[in-house]
Design an enzyme around this catalytic site. Structure first.
Site, mmCIF file in Angstrom:
data_model
loop_
_atom_site.group_PDB
_atom_site.id
_atom_site.type_symbol
_atom_site.label_atom_id
_atom_site.label_comp_id
_atom_site.label_asym_id
_atom_site.label_seq_id
_atom_site.Cartn_x
_atom_site.Cartn_y
_atom_site.Cartn_z
ATOM 1 N N LYS A 22 0.813 -1.213 0.000
ATOM 2 C CA LYS A 22 0.000 0.000 0.000
ATOM 3 C C LYS A 22 0.849 1.266 0.000
ATOM 4 O O LYS A 22 0.355 2.338 -0.359
ATOM 5 C CB LYS A 22 -0.928 0.022 1.219
ATOM 6 C CG LYS A 22 -1.769 -1.220 1.422
ATOM 7 C CD LYS A 22 -3.033 -1.169 0.635
ATOM 8 C CE LYS A 22 -4.073 -2.220 0.966
ATOM 9 N NZ LYS A 22 -3.665 -3.534 1.433
HETATM 10 C C1 LIG Z 1 -4.383 -4.670 1.128
HETATM 11 C C2 LIG Z 1 -3.581 -5.897 1.130
HETATM 12 C C3 LIG Z 1 -3.889 -6.967 0.277
HETATM 13 C C4 LIG Z 1 -5.101 -6.946 -0.627
HETATM 14 O O1 LIG Z 1 -4.961 -5.981 -1.641
HETATM 15 P P1 LIG Z 1 -6.274 -5.474 -2.418
HETATM 16 O O2 LIG Z 1 -5.825 -4.388 -3.294
HETATM 17 O O3 LIG Z 1 -7.223 -4.997 -1.362
HETATM 18 O O4 LIG Z 1 -6.814 -6.640 -3.149
HETATM 19 C C5 LIG Z 1 -3.055 -8.064 0.272
HETATM 20 N N1 LIG Z 1 -1.984 -8.127 1.076
HETATM 21 C C6 LIG Z 1 -1.663 -7.139 1.929
HETATM 22 C C7 LIG Z 1 -0.473 -7.283 2.783
HETATM 23 C C8 LIG Z 1 -2.434 -5.984 1.967
HETATM 24 O O5 LIG Z 1 -2.113 -5.003 2.812
#
Ligand SMILES: *Cc1c(COP(=O)(O)O)cnc(C)c1O
Length: 429
Positions: free
Chosen positions: A111
């Site tokens: 993120k």
């Molecule tokens: C947010 C997240 C996901 C999922 O990603 P999306 O874009 O919501 O599908 C997977 N792994 C981690 C570590 C995350 O923080």
């Protein structure tokens, strides 16, 4: 296209006026309740890349057509330089399987890429006369990345909503340890409740009055689109090294990360297919199996950042692929149970020489299920963020990366509230 080639963004529901890139990043939803999507996608020729582009170079090239005609366009190169300032390595493992590590940013999860791009975009937008408030719901990792990107930035207030008791202690630390312009709320409910509260606030006249509300969720164009950049870059690098177009196996929840890969594929980057590795939240695997889209109640799992029963970005996927047959041609979805996640973490070191976080473990498990060759596993978080789950399974401590350890020593602040907009309104004022 007009002479100036302005890139416009339209609503998935088709009933809102088109906006430019800046317009698509500021609100959460389009006025008709849909999500913004680019009106059209540029086509890139893979042969026009060397395979050794840096993230800032790739970002500037891939994003340029999307910012065409926007006030931010002249700042694109500097946004990419500031936002993409950490490594995103692509490493071969074995059996024509590689891993793309997206967790070397400040909060050790993927993120950071989108949140930092959005943060620097907001910083460079012409300053609003009104206070700017960033509202973000998080299933665990988004909130930390957004908080890190905005902490201490003058002119910005940040409200982070997270589901109380459903995130790891270290994730909670990353939501609650920031400067006083960042407030964290522990919501008595699920991530879907948090997401609903944010959507309600954006539609609420009182919330909109007197301030500029900015969204930072994975529905935000400024976060999703940059996620196409690392797929473009990794696919090009892999293609140059092997002559093969790789498939990506992506731990998926709200489907923002996978959407980035599907968009990169649409733009002509050499991506064979996309596998969405899901946990026990089965909405997407069920859709691909049955052809009928229906959300499910959220189930808590070991891969908590993927605990999403009603993934918002599916609306964009369904817009990109109007029929299930079309989506099946480019993508698959694999459900992975908590028992399988545990097994993948236990076997990680022996099988791949890696310690997986619970999310990345879903991709490792999916790799065994899909068979075939030329796969890139997408590692979405550092395992040390989930030490309480991973360490008992592998039987030894995980070294903590520097960014994480400095955060762990700071004090926390958060306020517990009911899962209603009224409770948030009462608590923040
Ligand atoms: C947010 C997240 C996901 C999922 O990603 P999306 O874009 O919501 O599908 C997977 N792994 C981690 C570590 C995350 O923080």
């Amino acid at each position: 296209m007009t002479a100036r080639q302005v890139c416009r963004y339209v609503s998935t529901r088709g009933k809102s006026p088109p906006v430019d890139f800046s317009g698509s990043t500021q609100g959460g939803l389009a006025p008709d309740g849909g999500l913004y999507v680019p009106e059209r996608f540029p086509e890139f020729d893979p042969r026009s890349f060397s395979g050794s582009e840096s993230m800032p170079e790739m970002g500037t090239r891939v994003m340029a057509p999307f910012l065409e005609g926007d006030a931010l366009a002249p700042h694109l190169a500097s946004i990419c330089r500031e936002a993409f300032n950490f490594p995103i390595p692509l490493r071969p493992l074995r059996d024509t399987t590689s891993v793309l590590e997206l967790f070397h940013g400040p909060t050790a999860a993927f993120k950071d890429v989108g949140a930092r791009f959005l943060g620097y975009s907001y910083l460079l937008m012409p300053a609003a006369s009104r206070a700017r408030t960033v509202l973000v719901a998080t299933s665990g990792d988004t909130g930390g990345a957004v908080a890190a990107a905005f902490s201490g930035k003058p002119g910005f207030r940040v409200f982070v909503l997270y589901p109380k008791g459903r995130i790891s202690p270290r994730q909670e630390k990353q939501l609650t340890c920031w400067e006083s312009n960042v407030s964290a709320f522990a919501v008595r409910g699920t991530f879907d409740d948090c997401q609903r509260m944010v959507k309600e606030a954006f539609l609420d006249a009182d919330w909109r009055a007197g301030r500029t509300l900015l969204s930072a969720n994975s529905i935000n164009m400024g976060r999703v689109l940059p996620q196409a950049v690392y797929y473009a870059r990794a696919a090009i690098a892999y293609f140059h090294q092997t002559g093969e177009a790789p498939g990506f196996i992506i731990p998926s929840g709200n489907i923002g990360n996978s959407l980035g890969a599907l968009w990169a594929k649409r733009m002509g980057f050499p991506i064979r297919e996309v596998v969405m590795a899901c946990n026990s939240n089965r909405a997407v695997p069920e859709y691909l199996r049955t052809g009928t889209w229906s959300p499910f109640p959220t189930v808590s799992t070991l891969a908590n950042a993927m605990d999403v029963g009603n993934p918002s970005n599916m609306e964009r996927v369904l817009h990109l692929y109007p029929t299930v047959e079309a989506l099946r041609a480019d993508a698959r979805a694999v459900p992975v149970s908590d028992d399988e996640i545990r097994a993948a973490i236990r076997e990680g070191e022996r099988r791949w020489g890696e310690v997986w976080c619970p999310h990345t473990a879903t991709a490792a498990r999916a790799r065994d299920l899909v068979g075939g060759s030329h796969w890139i596993l997408v590692a979405t978080a550092h395992p040390a963020k989930f030490d309480t789950i991973v360490e008992p399974l592998i039987g030894h401590p995980i070294p903590v990366p520097d960014a994480l350890s400095s955060m762990l020593s700071r004090p926390s602040r958060s306020t517990e509230i009911d899962a209603t907009l009224a409770a948030l309104t009462a608590a923040h004022s």
